[in-house]
Design an enzyme around this catalytic site. Sequence first.
Site, mmCIF file in Angstrom:
data_model
loop_
_atom_site.group_PDB
_atom_site.id
_atom_site.type_symbol
_atom_site.label_atom_id
_atom_site.label_comp_id
_atom_site.label_asym_id
_atom_site.label_seq_id
_atom_site.Cartn_x
_atom_site.Cartn_y
_atom_site.Cartn_z
ATOM 1 N N ARG A 1 5.342 -12.797 2.241
ATOM 2 C CA ARG A 1 6.232 -11.384 2.730
ATOM 3 C C ARG A 1 6.378 -10.819 3.463
ATOM 4 O O ARG A 1 7.358 -10.523 3.928
ATOM 5 C CB ARG A 1 4.561 -10.661 2.321
ATOM 6 C CG ARG A 1 4.673 -10.432 -0.181
ATOM 7 C CD ARG A 1 4.315 -9.231 -0.625
ATOM 8 N NE ARG A 1 3.865 -9.702 -1.317
ATOM 9 C CZ ARG A 1 3.207 -8.269 -2.278
ATOM 10 N NH1 ARG A 1 2.707 -7.895 -1.995
ATOM 11 N NH2 ARG A 1 2.158 -8.375 -4.149
ATOM 12 N N ARG B 1 11.447 -8.445 9.743
ATOM 13 C CA ARG B 1 11.748 -7.626 11.034
ATOM 14 C C ARG B 1 11.362 -8.230 11.921
ATOM 15 O O ARG B 1 10.278 -9.143 12.490
ATOM 16 C CB ARG B 1 10.364 -6.730 11.065
ATOM 17 C CG ARG B 1 10.833 -5.726 9.943
ATOM 18 C CD ARG B 1 10.297 -4.380 9.906
ATOM 19 N NE ARG B 1 8.995 -4.829 10.240
ATOM 20 C CZ ARG B 1 7.836 -3.940 10.168
ATOM 21 N NH1 ARG B 1 7.864 -3.219 8.381
ATOM 22 N NH2 ARG B 1 7.178 -4.178 11.012
ATOM 23 N N ARG C 1 -11.326 4.042 8.875
ATOM 24 C CA ARG C 1 -11.305 2.591 10.194
ATOM 25 C C ARG C 1 -12.345 1.572 10.613
ATOM 26 O O ARG C 1 -12.079 0.866 11.306
ATOM 27 C CB ARG C 1 -9.953 2.549 11.612
ATOM 28 C CG ARG C 1 -8.543 2.397 10.784
ATOM 29 C CD ARG C 1 -7.252 2.280 11.321
ATOM 30 N NE ARG C 1 -6.355 1.389 11.535
ATOM 31 C CZ ARG C 1 -5.493 2.264 10.714
ATOM 32 N NH1 ARG C 1 -5.264 3.242 10.192
ATOM 33 N NH2 ARG C 1 -3.963 1.442 11.134
ATOM 34 N N LYS D 1 0.661 -1.185 0.201
ATOM 35 C CA LYS D 1 0.284 -0.040 -0.293
ATOM 36 C C LYS D 1 0.678 0.974 -0.383
ATOM 37 O O LYS D 1 0.576 2.293 -0.774
ATOM 38 C CB LYS D 1 -0.895 -0.224 1.027
ATOM 39 C CG LYS D 1 -1.671 1.156 1.576
ATOM 40 C CD LYS D 1 -3.096 0.232 2.159
ATOM 41 C CE LYS D 1 -1.953 0.084 3.768
ATOM 42 N NZ LYS D 1 -2.641 1.269 4.684
ATOM 43 N N ARG E 1 -1.297 -9.063 13.628
ATOM 44 C CA ARG E 1 -2.088 -8.525 12.949
ATOM 45 C C ARG E 1 -3.052 -8.538 11.487
ATOM 46 O O ARG E 1 -3.870 -7.419 11.328
ATOM 47 C CB ARG E 1 -1.135 -7.598 12.769
ATOM 48 C CG ARG E 1 -0.039 -6.591 13.679
ATOM 49 C CD ARG E 1 1.410 -5.633 13.483
ATOM 50 N NE ARG E 1 2.546 -6.616 13.162
ATOM 51 C CZ ARG E 1 3.276 -6.449 12.175
ATOM 52 N NH1 ARG E 1 3.334 -5.370 11.366
ATOM 53 N NH2 ARG E 1 4.555 -7.479 12.981
HETATM 54 P P1 AMP Z 1 -1.154 2.915 10.887
HETATM 55 O O1 AMP Z 1 0.187 3.636 10.509
HETATM 56 O O2 AMP Z 1 -1.983 3.276 9.262
HETATM 57 O O3 AMP Z 1 -1.273 1.572 10.905
HETATM 58 O O4 AMP Z 1 -2.042 3.744 12.354
HETATM 59 C C1 AMP Z 1 -0.934 2.966 13.181
HETATM 60 C C2 AMP Z 1 -2.192 4.023 14.564
HETATM 61 O O5 AMP Z 1 -2.758 5.102 14.640
HETATM 62 C C3 AMP Z 1 -2.959 2.684 14.573
HETATM 63 O O6 AMP Z 1 -2.543 1.735 15.065
HETATM 64 C C4 AMP Z 1 -3.921 3.122 16.058
HETATM 65 O O7 AMP Z 1 -3.566 3.283 16.935
HETATM 66 C C5 AMP Z 1 -3.483 4.961 15.413
HETATM 67 N N1 AMP Z 1 -4.803 5.256 13.712
HETATM 68 C C6 AMP Z 1 -4.012 6.167 12.254
HETATM 69 N N2 AMP Z 1 -5.320 5.571 11.982
HETATM 70 C C7 AMP Z 1 -6.794 5.041 12.597
HETATM 71 C C8 AMP Z 1 -7.912 5.696 12.132
HETATM 72 N N3 AMP Z 1 -8.640 6.183 11.112
HETATM 73 N N4 AMP Z 1 -8.889 5.544 13.577
HETATM 74 C C9 AMP Z 1 -8.343 5.315 14.818
HETATM 75 N N5 AMP Z 1 -6.829 4.835 15.277
HETATM 76 C C10 AMP Z 1 -5.943 4.640 14.068
#
Ligand code: AMP
Length: 198
Positions: A134, A140, A99, A23, A151
């Site tokens: 992958r 890591r 999300r 992505k 995850r």
């Molecule tokens: P990401 O880099 O998209 O995996 O986001 C890292 C962390 O930020 C996630 O694990 C959440 O804790 C928080 N986060 C990011 N986007 C959202 C969202 N749309 N709603 C709620 N928490 C978010």
Amino acid sequence: MSANEHRSEPLRLVIFGRQGAGKGTQCDRIVKQYGVVHLSTGDMFRAAIAAGSEIGSQVAPILAAGGLVSDDLTIALVRERLAHSDVQESGFVLDGFPRTTSQADALLGLLSESGASLDAVVNLEVALEEVTARMKSRGRNDDTDEGIAKRLALYDRETVPVIDWFDERGLVLRVDGIGAEHEVSDRLFAAIDGGVTH
Ligand code: AMP
């Protein structure tokens, strides 16, 4: 030449894809192709934490625990960012948001307030076995078999209902994420160009 130059309206996209689906790479390619702004809520939260802001200290423990920040706070942040002139002029590809279905509903509401709409939701599809392989090959430290499975399961539980919500509204473009980066982006651009009508 940016494809945006041929459009009367800037492109507004959401992208979904499991971890390991490529992505990040495809977001970079979409930014280059269409001149849109990459909006990642995860990046915004990490920047707030790094800046030591009020929001940053509020969300730091949530990110550390791998939980979700509240819809209210997340939507407020996105609302503020969507109002900036760069996003207004150039459009966006949203990554990591929405999300939850409440966030999805709020996004469509925010856009319609300003007379705009979402052009498409791109779902970058890579089979579970493929992303698992992958991620394992990246090796890591946090990519233990158990961590990877956890995850990916969280993604299915959390995100798949949001994709289904958009699907019910006819907004989802499914793109096969298997293949070389440029093959996948060619497919992506074809889906976007064919699926977006204005
Ligand atoms: P990401 O880099 O998209 O995996 O986001 C890292 C962390 O930020 C996630 O694990 C959440 O804790 C928080 N986060 C990011 N986007 C959202 C969202 N749309 N709603 C709620 N928490 C978010």
